[in-house]
Design a protein around this motif. Structure first.
Motif, short mmCIF file in Angstrom:
data_model
loop_
_atom_site.label_atom_id
_atom_site.label_comp_id
_atom_site.label_asym_id
_atom_site.label_seq_id
_atom_site.Cartn_x
_atom_site.Cartn_y
_atom_site.Cartn_z
N ALA A 26 0.86 -1.18 0.00
CA ALA A 26 0.00 0.00 0.00
C ALA A 26 0.90 1.23 0.00
O ALA A 26 1.78 1.36 0.85
CB ALA A 26 -0.92 0.00 1.22
N ALA A 27 0.70 2.11 -0.97
CA ALA A 27 1.54 3.31 -1.10
C ALA A 27 0.66 4.54 -1.21
O ALA A 27 -0.42 4.50 -1.81
CB ALA A 27 2.43 3.19 -2.32
N ASP A 28 1.15 5.66 -0.65
CA ASP A 28 0.37 6.89 -0.64
C ASP A 28 1.31 8.08 -0.72
O ASP A 28 2.40 8.06 -0.15
CB ASP A 28 -0.46 6.96 0.65
N ILE A 29 0.89 9.12 -1.43
CA ILE A 29 1.68 10.34 -1.55
C ILE A 29 1.37 11.27 -0.38
O ILE A 29 0.20 11.58 -0.12
CB ILE A 29 1.38 11.06 -2.88
N CYS A 30 2.41 11.69 0.32
CA CYS A 30 2.23 12.59 1.47
C CYS A 30 1.85 14.00 1.00
O CYS A 30 2.37 14.49 -0.01
CB CYS A 30 3.52 12.66 2.29
N ASP A 31 0.94 14.63 1.73
CA ASP A 31 0.54 16.03 1.46
C ASP A 31 0.04 16.24 0.03
O ASP A 31 0.28 17.29 -0.57
CB ASP A 31 1.72 16.98 1.72
N TYR A 32 -0.66 15.27 -0.50
CA TYR A 32 -1.13 15.34 -1.87
C TYR A 32 -2.05 16.56 -2.09
O TYR A 32 -1.88 17.31 -3.07
CB TYR A 32 -1.88 14.05 -2.22
N ALA B 246 4.42 15.85 -12.25
CA ALA B 246 5.19 15.00 -11.36
C ALA B 246 4.54 13.63 -11.20
O ALA B 246 5.23 12.59 -11.16
CB ALA B 246 5.34 15.67 -10.00
N LEU B 247 3.22 13.61 -11.13
CA LEU B 247 2.50 12.33 -11.01
C LEU B 247 2.68 11.48 -12.26
O LEU B 247 2.90 10.26 -12.17
CB LEU B 247 1.01 12.60 -10.79
N ARG B 248 2.59 12.10 -13.43
CA ARG B 248 2.77 11.35 -14.67
C ARG B 248 4.19 10.76 -14.74
O ARG B 248 4.38 9.62 -15.16
CB ARG B 248 2.49 12.23 -15.88
N ARG B 249 5.18 11.57 -14.32
CA ARG B 249 6.55 11.08 -14.32
C ARG B 249 6.72 9.92 -13.32
O ARG B 249 7.40 8.94 -13.60
CB ARG B 249 7.52 12.23 -13.98
N LEU B 250 6.10 10.09 -12.15
CA LEU B 250 6.17 9.03 -11.13
C LEU B 250 5.63 7.71 -11.66
O LEU B 250 6.25 6.65 -11.53
CB LEU B 250 5.38 9.46 -9.89
N ARG B 251 4.45 7.77 -12.29
CA ARG B 251 3.81 6.55 -12.80
C ARG B 251 4.60 5.94 -13.95
O ARG B 251 4.76 4.72 -14.03
CB ARG B 251 2.38 6.86 -13.24
N ALA B 252 5.08 6.80 -14.86
CA ALA B 252 5.72 6.29 -16.07
C ALA B 252 7.17 5.88 -15.86
O ALA B 252 7.64 4.93 -16.50
CB ALA B 252 5.66 7.36 -17.16
#
Length: 561
Positions: free
Chosen positions: A10-16, A30-36
């Motif tokens: 289980a993973a979660d981004i802090c202070d989203y 940043a999210l797209r880069r993280l996923r890709a």
């Protein structure tokens, strides 16, 4: 619906929310880069599968705890290298647990998911928190990365969870076990001299599985450890191999090095996954039976005046083995004694309510009258104690259903919720199975009770589980199986009248009226005033085609209306 045992990340981004509010476009980049570039490729390379994405968080399943933890470490290491100049820094929390998982349509739930999510929520930013079940499956290359985080109290999780942490350990989450006086079991990591990866992984997996099963059992705690300090019992095993052949040598010893169990399991490497499941469940079951027998012998040799509250609570549970009036009265009596010593002892209250409601369901009205005032006090105590363990919740729900304040649909949702949070404890599984049977949902009942029997075959709860199985098979129209299961139960006790009722109904549905009437005669000999309406009312059976098979069978067998 698909069930499996899996390592859950289980993973979660802090202070989203804050990051999105400050600069949504940069955060989306940043999210797209993280996923890709980070999360997606890393998960795939470690054979993981994303089963749920919540925008700022993910649930990922792995078949191997090693893969799950390796993936988590690589993701966190990549993020620690820093963000792209035009994008905000992303920091994640990660929790990993090994447990039972159920996939249904677009949702995933179960013990594995719940604990992993709670570990993630309780962790510090940038850290990875893994449960003891996961840590026990790791090899020497991964374990040094983690520090002992102690036992954490997690929201809506019945028992504190022993954790290991890579990163900061939040002080507020550490806590000792609530059942500190319970039976402590040390599970020594399964050893093997075979350096083949699949054999090493098998040894780790069996270690994690057995620890998980034992630790999910009421009245005891289990942890993977090389140290035998403070443990009442120690479970050890050595995995030998020769070509395709496997042999697991197992022994259970106590704190004085007395050997209580010595056994072995043979298998083949070609059937490694099925063998792992079989061995883990059988090894856990035999250990439980041996421990309970040893504890019963100790309790029998101890004067009642010298028994502690913990002793009384355990004796109350063990006394349920035969499900007859004498056994249930002993359970209720020990519950009263435990609560005289410790009035707020939740495990004793739970077992006392189970016994009281069993008396009500089977029809032991004299015992119900004798202990009714105690049961009313115990139910009120749960409100004061705010007890969230599954057995406590089921006790309250069962009482509410019999009073008519809980509908059948609400009860079904409640049982499903309980299973999501505690799907490894055979006691919870047994009573959920009975709950589904009362609702006339035999397929769900059978799923629970088969698993309960695998885990609890060697425990004092075997008879209760067999009774539930008999009812489930009967409602499914599998009358021969119902008769066989009831026969297995009657070989243990001839005073558990539910088994005679089910036998009578099954034989009547098969047209063997002589045997059906003989079984009903046994019921009426033990309970002369028993009737069909009384059976239906005291257990709260719903009226549907499945339950009608039972009641029509009782009617044909000659039980009065």
């Amino acid at each position: 619906m698909k069930r499996q045992l899996a390592a859950v990340l289980a993973a979660d981004i802090c202070d989203y929310s804050r990051l999105m509010g400050e600069d949504s476009e940069a955060m989306l980049r940043a999210l797209r880069r993280l996923r890709a570039e980070v999360f997606g490729p890393n998960i795939a390379s470690h054979h993981g599968r994303i089963v749920k994405s919540m925008g700022d968080g993910w649930i990922v399943l792995f078949s191997s705890a090693v893969d799950a933890v390796s993936s988590a470490m690589r993701v966190q290491d990549r993020l620690a290298e820093g963000a792209h100049p035009d994008e905000p820094e992303i920091i994640m929390r990660v929790g990993v647990h090994m447990g039972d998982v159920v996939e249904e349509e677009d949702d995933v739930f179960g013990d594995g998911v719940n604990v992993a999510a709670r570990l993630e929520q309780a962790s510090a930013p940038g850290s990875i928190v893994v449960s003891e079940a996961v840590y026990g499956s790791l090899d020497g290359t991964l374990r040094p990365s983690f520090d002992d985080g102690g036992a954490w109290e997690l929201k809506n999780i019945e028992r504190p969870v022993r954790v290991w942490v890579r990163g900061e350990i939040p002080e507020a989450t550490t806590a000792s076990r609530t059942n500190s006086d319970g039976l402590k079991i040390a599970v020594v990591p399964v050893a093997t001299a075979d350096d083949r990866h699949e054999v090493q992984e098998l040894a780790h997996a069996i270690t994690g599985d057995v620890t998980m099963y034992l630790d999910a059992t009421m009245w005891m705690s289990a942890a993977v450890t090389q140290s035998k300090k403070d443990a009442k019992y120690v479970l050890e095993a050595f995995l030998r191999s020769s070509g395709d052949r496997l042999r697991l040598d197992v022994q259970l010893i106590d704190a004085n090095n007395k050997v209580w169990l010595k056994t072995k399991f043979d298998g083949k490497l070609a059937n490694i996954f099925d063998w792992q499941d079989l061995v883990s469940e059988e090894m856990s079951g035999q250990a439980l039976r041996t421990i309970f027998d040893a504890e019963q012998a100790r309790l029998d040799s101890t004067a009642k005046t010298e028994l502690t509250a913990s002793d009384h609570a355990l004796q109350a549970a063990l006394a349920l083995e035969l499900c007859d009036p004498q056994s249930l009265e002993r359970t209720l009596d020990h519950t009263v004694s435990a609560l005289e010593i410790e009035p707020d002892r939740a495990d004793a209250i739970s077992i006392g309510l189970i016994a009281f409601q069993s008396c009500a369901s089977v029809g032991y009205s004299d015992l119900c009258d004798q202990y009714r005032k105690h049961a009313e006090v115990w139910l009120k105590a749960f409100d004061r104690l705010n007890a969230h363990d599954p057995i406590s919740q089921m006790s309250v729900a069962f009482a509410a259903r019999l009073e008519g304040s809980m509908s059948a649909s609400d009860n079904r949702r409640f049982l499903e919720k309980v299973l999501r949070t505690s799907s490894l404890d055979y006691v919870t599984l047994a009573f959920c199975g009975w709950g589904f049977a009362f609702l006339g949902l035999p397929e769900q009942a059978l799923d629970c009770l088969r698993r309960a029997l695998r885990l609890g075959r060697h425990t004092p709860w075997r008879l209760i589980i067999l009774g539930g199985l008999g009812q489930a098979y009967l409602q499914l129209g599998q009358f021969e199986k119902a008769i066989d299961v009831c026969g297995e139960g009657l070989a243990i006790s001839t005073k558990y009248t539910a088994l005679y009722r089910q036998t009578a109904a099954a034989y009547a549905q098969l047209g063997d009226m002589e045997k059906a009437q003989a079984a009903i005669a046994e019921v009426l000999w033990q309970m002369p005033d028993d009737t069909i309406s009384a059976v239906r009312m005291r257990s709260g059976y719903q009226d549907n085609p499945a339950t009608r098979l039972y009641f029509d069978g009782l009617r044909m067998a000659g039980l009065p209306e």
